[in-house]
Design an enzyme around this catalytic site. Structure first.
Site, PDB file in Angstrom:
ATOM      1  N   LYS B 184      23.009 -12.111 -44.930  1.00 59.69           N
ATOM      2  CA  LYS B 184      23.378 -13.395 -45.510  1.00 59.69           C
ATOM      3  C   LYS B 184      23.437 -13.291 -47.024  1.00 59.69           C
ATOM      4  O   LYS B 184      22.410 -13.083 -47.676  1.00 59.69           O
ATOM      5  CB  LYS B 184      22.386 -14.499 -45.134  1.00 59.69           C
ATOM      6  N   GLU B 258      11.891  -7.437 -52.209  1.00 62.28           N
ATOM      7  CA  GLU B 258      12.226  -7.103 -53.590  1.00 62.28           C
ATOM      8  C   GLU B 258      12.237  -8.413 -54.360  1.00 62.28           C
ATOM      9  O   GLU B 258      13.178  -9.182 -54.239  1.00 62.28           O
ATOM     10  CB  GLU B 258      13.630  -6.478 -53.584  1.00 62.28           C
ATOM     11  N   CYS B 292      15.975  -9.170 -61.808  1.00 62.58           N
ATOM     12  CA  CYS B 292      14.552  -9.215 -61.469  1.00 62.58           C
ATOM     13  C   CYS B 292      13.750  -8.225 -62.309  1.00 62.58           C
ATOM     14  O   CYS B 292      12.593  -8.454 -62.606  1.00 62.58           O
ATOM     15  CB  CYS B 292      14.341  -8.973 -59.985  1.00 62.58           C
ATOM     16  N   GLU B 389       8.766 -16.062 -64.462  1.00 62.19           N
ATOM     17  CA  GLU B 389      10.076 -15.442 -64.529  1.00 62.19           C
ATOM     18  C   GLU B 389      11.110 -16.534 -64.824  1.00 62.19           C
ATOM     19  O   GLU B 389      11.210 -17.518 -64.098  1.00 62.19           O
ATOM     20  CB  GLU B 389      10.405 -14.766 -63.197  1.00 62.19           C
TER      21      GLU B 389
END
Lengths: 322, 478
Positions: B184, B258, B292, B389
């Site tokens: 997806k 991840e 990331c 983040e």
């Protein structure tokens, strides 16, 4: 020489935390019996606070132990085997009583456990070459992958195999530089508590291995939820407890080694698992045959791979043909 | 800023890509509508223009796709590795042939500069398939025992920041090891995955081996919790990663995650400052900081802080923000209105908490989602902008005096994905790299990727590795 009338000296079994032998802070003990229900000892019944103290000790020890050379860790693990060899009689007695084994079967289990320390002692300075290496990236860079210990690992030791199983789950965790908080078999904790005495005299720095006895679920729950624990080995948990602990462990994304009941069996080990051995019946009840060759999966389960890049520069376009 | 030479527009042509007005789900080798007929629009983040309308998968579609993948698994996993390898080599070559088309498509759907899709994303996508193609018939030699077996059906959910590259990282190792997949893509970047479905068709890949479900988070959840999925691979936020880790508890599903990062980029006083500044820029402004492993925390040694910051601001003032299809563009669009709102809100928090904001003086286009390159000084470790983040073009600057302090600050994070070290002293690189708790450490470089190089995090940045020999383990029953 032996005096039939002499009253024996009992041992007060104590926890092993931060290199010291405390009682449970809760002041609780529980009765440990042999397989026939005869009283063996009172073991400390660890509390949530004991679990937290053990984590603090394990964290404190992590920098030094993970920073030690692999050669040094190998010698320390080998030293454990040396110390156990000299105290074999005691462990055979404790294992026989705890697991209801004949003396010869208990002796076989203890021998195998000593040999397991030797096996993992030899791995400390080899796993890096097996699990790491240079990667041939498409560019002018040196690129190296190195396995590093995950950190503080909570280890739920197997419930049945009180010593061979115990050693089989502790040794691979610390061989690579992790530190461990171990929850001993609830019903058969005495060999584990005695192992603490061996570790304390084997040059294993205090805090590298911490051993708690008591009710597995009570001690494991705060460890699984603890934010300063990096990984958890669920071997000693039944399916329901393992699920509950895995959910709690997700909160800080602990690495989870599932118990054999839910973990897929590596296909290349499946055949050897049926081989007969002195502790077969016992191993089977843990659904893991602790006498089988352990492979490397318990080492790699608690390793992180670090990859470091650096430019190589270039000395000139042509290079040298010689 | 006055400059001797102005840039003329240099747009890459859109005509190389033909986007259909609508797309279906790719299940069992066919494009099909969602069971409930739902669709959603995907827009170009640089212009807000609707690019296409795609089917929105629901639980019924997930079930259908998993069944197709399960059915395909028997034959696919039984194929000789050498045959699977050739399919993957075909895919790699077709991607190379169609790379300009895919680069333009990716830039349109994602908003990142064509310079990046053309020179980074697409070459890495092709290389990844080429690399794992070669593993398919060599798995006996990978260090996981003889004849390692695949897991079965892999459910894979990928983010929007590198849509096709993340697809490659997921699909290439899965197929090489004999698994079949249901993937997806993110709801804001569905198109390149649908074009990949067409590449699978061109390569003659057997039906059901790759299934692509476009949709939202509910479809992703249905996929990773589907009882007949054997492997879950997810790249995305740490919050979703934790939810996935909870959802697989008590199952025998193998999981790799991840997740987020807050990478420290450490600049020592003996670093080559100009190179370090380029590395800082690459570290946090590559792909608008929506990476990331971005170097989102600059740790600069106190004695060179002013010099580094002056040079950095000067450099940031020359970055060109605008049309992502323009070949001179450095900074493209933020991927979505939602992400722009998140960045904006975190930057406001930074200001409210007392950090000092500086943004590059650049004009933002009137339509689309844009954010100027920004840095914060006077940042402490307790500040939100030093901990959370941001996933945007925002750099938090902290200083240090000693290497020990730098390491302590770098490791003071829930994350552990990446880090950078800038110094001319070799032993310092090795000592600091050894102490950093991060999965990837770039020394005197940053944001370099390669299919042979394992990638993945420590701590709450996730677990498992993608890339290299290590990346095979995630898809093998070992």
């Amino acid at each position: 020489m032996s005096d039939q009338n002499r009253l024996g000296v009992f041992k007060t079994y104590k926890l092993y935390v931060g290199g010291k032998f405390p009682r449970s802070e809760s002041g609780r003990v529980y009765e440990v019996t042999d397989s026939k229900g005869q009283w063996l000892a009172n073991a400390p019944q660890s509390s949530r606070k004991d679990a937290r103290d053990a984590v603090v000790a394990a964290r404190k020890a992590f920098g030094g132990w993970s920073g030690a050379t692999a050669y040094n860790r190998g010698q320390v693990l080998y030293r454990v085997a040396e110390m156990l060899e000299g105290r074999k009689e005691q462990f055979v007695r404790e294992v026989a009583a705890s697991e209801g084994l004949s003396k010869s079967k208990a002796a076989a289990a203890v021998d195998a456990a000593i040999d397991r320390w030797v096996w993992y002692a030899g791995w400390t300075d080899k796993i890096g070459q097996i699990a790491g290496g240079a990667n041939p990236v498409a560019g002018p860079y040196l690129n190296l992958s190195t396995p590093e210990p995950t950190g503080v690992v909570a280890v739920l030791a197997p419930q049945k195999s009180s010593f061979l199983g115990l050693v089989s789950v502790i040794a691979p965790v610390i061989a690579t530089g992790n530190t461990a908080v171990v929850v001993a078999s609830a019903d058969a904790p005495l060999p584990a508590l005695s192992l603490g005495e061996v570790l304390a005299t084997s040059d294993v720095p205090g805090g590298v291995v911490n051993i708690l006895s008591g009710a597995t679920a009570e001690i494991a729950a705060p460890l699984a939820a603890h934010q300063d624990v990096n990984a958890i080995d669920l071997t000693g948990a039944d399916a329901a407890l393992a699920k509950e602990l895995e959910i709690a462990a997700a909160d800080n994304l602990k690495r989870v080694l599932r118990p054999p009941v839910t973990r897929r069996r590596p296909s290349n080990e499946a055949q050897s698992a049926t081989a007969s051995s002195p502790v077969d019946a016992d191993g089977a009840s843990d659904s893991e045959d602790w006498s089988a060759s352990p492979g490397t999966h318990r080492l790699t389960a608690f390793l992180e791979t670090k990859t470091v890049w650096h430019p190589t520069g270039a000395l000139g376009a042509a290079g040298s043909s010689y | 800023m006055a400059s001797a030479f102005e840039y003329a527009p240099a747009p890459e042509s859109r005509s190389v890509v033909d986007i259909a007005p609508s797309y279906g789900l790719f299940i069992d080798g066919e494009f099909t509508e969602a069971a409930d007929g739902k669709v959603f629009k995907t827009v170009s983040p640089s212009s807000e223009e609707v690019l296409s309308e795609v089917a929105q998968a629901g639980a019924a579609d997930v079930d259908r796709a998993v069944k197709a993948a399960r059915k395909a698994f028997e034959k696919w996993s039984a194929l000789p590795g050498s045959e699977r390898a050739k399919y993957l080599f075909r895919i790699a070559r077709i991607i190379q042939e169609r790379s300009r088309e895919l680069a333009v498509l990716e830039t349109l759907d994602n908003g990142k500069p064509i310079k990046e899709t053309r020179d980074a994303d697409l070459p890495l996508v092709a290389a990844h398939f080429f690399y794992y193609a070669g593993w398919a018939d060599k798995l006996d030699h990978a260090g996981y025992g003889a004849n390692p077996r695949p897991l079965g059906v892999a459910g894979q959910v990928i983010p929007w920041n590198f849509p096709l590259l993340m697809l490659a990282w997921k699909i290439a190792p899965a197929l090489a090891t004999g698994n079949t997949v249901v993937l997806k893509p993110a709801e804001t970047t569905p198109l390149s995955a649908l074009f990949f479905a067409d590449i699978c068709r061109q390569a003659g890949l057997p039906k059901g081996v790759v299934n692509i479900l476009t949709g939202y988070g509910d479809a992703g959840e249905a996929l990773v919790t589907h009882p007949d999925v054997n492997k879950v691979a997810f790249t995305g936020s740490t919050a979703v990663g934790k939810a996935i880790a909870r959802s697989v508890a008590g199952t025998d599903k193998k999981v790799t995650l991840e997740l987020g990062g807050k990478g420290a980029n450490i600049v020592f006083d003996d670093a080559p400052i100009d190179q370090a500044v380029e590395g800082i820029v690459t570290g946090i402004f590559f792909n608008q900081g929506q990476v990331c492993c971005a170097g989102s925390r600059l740790l600069v040694q106190e004695s060179v802080q002013d010099e580094v910051l002056d040079a950095l601001k000067r450099r940031l003032s020359t970055l060109r923000l605008g049309d992502p299809l323009d070949k001179n563009t450095d900074i493209g669009a933020i991927n979505s209105a939602e992400q722009l709102a998140r960045i904006t809100s975190l930057v406001e928090t930074g200001e409210a908490e007392g950090a000092e904001r500086w943004s590059a003086p650049c004009e933002l286009p009137s339509s689309g989602y844009w954010f100027a390159p920004t840095l914060f000084t006077n940042v402490t470790q307790a500040h939100t902008v030093a901990r959370d983040e941001i996933f945007g073009p925002v750099l938090s600057v902290l200083s240090f005096r000693t290497p020990d302090e730098a390491v302590a600050k770098a490791n003071n994070s829930q994350y552990g994905l990446s880090a950078g070290i800038w110094t001319e002293k070799g032993s310092r690189i090795l000592a600091v790299a050894d102490k950093l708790r991060a999965g990837v450490v770039w020394a005197n470089t940053f944001n370099k990727f390669d299919p042979t190089s394992p990638f993945g995090g420590y701590k709450e940045s996730g677990f498992g590795r993608e890339g290299g020999r290590h990346g095979l383990e995630a898809y093998l029953d070992v």
